[in-house]
Design a protein around this motif. Structure first.
Motif, mmCIF file in Angstrom:
data_model
loop_
_atom_site.group_PDB
_atom_site.id
_atom_site.type_symbol
_atom_site.label_atom_id
_atom_site.label_comp_id
_atom_site.label_asym_id
_atom_site.label_seq_id
_atom_site.Cartn_x
_atom_site.Cartn_y
_atom_site.Cartn_z
ATOM 1 N N GLN A 62 11.650 -4.471 -20.450
ATOM 2 C CA GLN A 62 12.090 -3.338 -19.631
ATOM 3 C C GLN A 62 11.695 -2.000 -20.237
ATOM 4 O OE1 GLN A 62 12.970 -4.210 -16.356
ATOM 5 N NE2 GLN A 62 14.519 -2.648 -16.612
ATOM 6 N N GLY A 63 11.449 -2.000 -21.540
ATOM 7 C CA GLY A 63 11.300 -0.722 -22.228
ATOM 8 C C GLY A 63 12.619 0.028 -22.221
ATOM 9 N N ALA A 64 13.717 -0.721 -22.310
ATOM 10 C CA ALA A 64 15.050 -0.133 -22.151
ATOM 11 C C ALA A 64 15.353 0.871 -23.258
ATOM 12 C CB ALA A 64 16.103 -1.229 -22.134
ATOM 13 N N ARG A 65 15.755 2.041 -22.844
ATOM 14 C CA ARG A 65 16.211 3.070 -23.779
ATOM 15 C C ARG A 65 17.728 3.207 -23.724
ATOM 16 N NH1 ARG A 65 17.283 8.449 -23.904
ATOM 17 N NH2 ARG A 65 17.027 8.642 -21.643
ATOM 18 N N ARG A 66 18.312 2.832 -22.590
ATOM 19 C CA ARG A 66 19.767 2.887 -22.425
ATOM 20 C C ARG A 66 20.248 1.546 -21.876
ATOM 21 N NH1 ARG A 66 22.781 7.076 -22.337
ATOM 22 N NH2 ARG A 66 23.913 6.469 -20.444
ATOM 23 N N ASP A 140 18.996 1.423 -18.156
ATOM 24 C CA ASP A 140 17.799 0.635 -17.871
ATOM 25 C C ASP A 140 18.115 -0.851 -17.756
ATOM 26 O OD1 ASP A 140 16.001 2.944 -18.193
ATOM 27 O OD2 ASP A 140 16.621 2.807 -20.293
ATOM 28 N N LEU A 141 19.172 -1.283 -18.443
ATOM 29 C CA LEU A 141 19.590 -2.678 -18.403
ATOM 30 C C LEU A 141 21.099 -2.743 -18.487
ATOM 31 C CD1 LEU A 141 17.994 -5.721 -20.191
ATOM 32 C CD2 LEU A 141 20.470 -5.398 -20.293
ATOM 33 N N PRO A 164 16.053 2.798 -9.736
ATOM 34 C CA PRO A 164 14.925 1.914 -9.443
ATOM 35 C C PRO A 164 14.245 1.423 -10.727
ATOM 36 C CG PRO A 164 14.902 3.787 -7.970
ATOM 37 C CD PRO A 164 15.964 4.075 -8.989
ATOM 38 N N GLY A 165 14.042 0.124 -10.801
ATOM 39 C CA GLY A 165 13.418 -0.467 -11.983
ATOM 40 C C GLY A 165 14.402 -0.996 -13.004
ATOM 41 N N SER A 166 15.688 -0.649 -12.884
ATOM 42 C CA SER A 166 16.689 -1.160 -13.822
ATOM 43 C C SER A 166 16.903 -2.652 -13.606
ATOM 44 C CB SER A 166 18.016 -0.424 -13.644
ATOM 45 O OG SER A 166 17.896 0.946 -13.968
ATOM 46 N N LEU A 167 17.373 -3.321 -14.639
ATOM 47 C CA LEU A 167 17.632 -4.757 -14.592
ATOM 48 C C LEU A 167 19.109 -5.018 -14.839
ATOM 49 C CD1 LEU A 167 16.395 -7.660 -14.452
ATOM 50 C CD2 LEU A 167 16.231 -7.559 -16.961
ATOM 51 N N VAL A 226 16.796 -3.626 -9.686
ATOM 52 C CA VAL A 226 17.144 -2.584 -8.733
ATOM 53 C C VAL A 226 15.841 -2.024 -8.159
ATOM 54 C CG1 VAL A 226 18.335 -0.392 -8.381
ATOM 55 C CG2 VAL A 226 19.226 -2.045 -10.070
ATOM 56 N N MET A 227 15.689 -2.131 -6.850
ATOM 57 C CA MET A 227 14.430 -1.763 -6.190
ATOM 58 C C MET A 227 14.429 -0.336 -5.655
ATOM 59 S SD MET A 227 12.916 -4.542 -6.787
ATOM 60 C CE MET A 227 11.392 -4.326 -5.865
#
Length: 228
Positions: A62-66, A140-141, A164-167, A226-227
């Motif tokens: 995800q490249g999750a930062r948060r 982000d996740l 959008p883009g969150s998992l 999340v789209m």
């Protein structure tokens, strides 16, 4: 447990041990987190090591930062997730039981992650409302792994705090197969079925669910992107 079920569990344990030993071995901080959880009398309901590594890989992909985690327990999954963060990342985890949070804080500090993690104690629904009122940046996740009857509530808040883009990942969604029982009155099954149905109905989400077997028995994950 029947002889067949016992043999099946032994096979699952052996396969998990093989995968874990090669692909997701525990280090001292993770092993100590489980040891301290057991010593404190916390229930052994943490994710398995290979599941923790899966969460870490999902966060990295995800490249999750948060990251937001709903349900801390002793911080075992928190460690896996927090290790996926970049230097400027942040993980907020919510825990109802003060004793669990105390153990988790010590575990995160020993793992060197207290600077990028924050534990908030109290009912998760109230903590989520407070987070929303603070105007937090989107997460982000989101990992949902708390009391199952409130799964629909947690999903609703997760949607409010992602973009959008969150998992969104939900744990323990198979319930040893009971999730398929439409007549179940078990609150955890009812809450999990409601979660799955909401994932299916919400036009903002693209979701799936997977069954798993392993050292934690027969269960599974739900994953939703999340789209919009």
């Amino acid at each position: 447990m029947s002889d067949t079920e016992t043999a099946g569990q032994a096979r699952w344990d052996a396969v998990d041990d093989y995968f874990t030993g090669l692909l997701s071995p525990e280090d001292d901080a993770l092993a100590a987190a489980l040891a301290d959880a057991g010593a404190a009398g916390l229930p052994p309901i943490n994710v398995a090591p290979n599941q923790g590594k899966l969460l870490q890989l999902l966060a990295q992909t995800q490249g999750a930062r948060r990251i937001l985690e709903i349900g801390t327990l002793a911080g075992y999954s928190t460690i896996w997730l927090a290790r996926a963060l970049p230097a400027d990342g942040r993980l907020i985890t919510l825990e109802y039981e003060p004793r669990h949070a105390e153990v988790a804080r010590a575990n995160l500090a020993r793992a060197g992650l207290d600077g990028v993690t924050e534990i908030r104690v109290g009912a998760a629904a109230a903590s989520l409302k407070a987070l929303a009122q603070e105007g937090q940046e989107p997460f982000d996740l989101v990992f949902i792994d708390a009391d199952k009857p409130n799964n629909p509530v947690y999903l609703d808040w997760a949607l409010k705090m992602t973009g959008p883009g969150s998992l969104i990942v939900g744990d323990n969604v198979v319930r040893h197969g009971a999730v398929a029982d439409a007549d179940s009155t078990d609150p955890s099954v009812v809450g999990t079925r409601a979660l799955i149905e909401l994932l299916a109905e919400n036009p903002r989400l693209s979701a799936t669910a997977l069954q798993t077997v392993g050292s934690k028995g027969y269960d599974g994950f739900a994953l939703a992107r999340v789209m919009s």
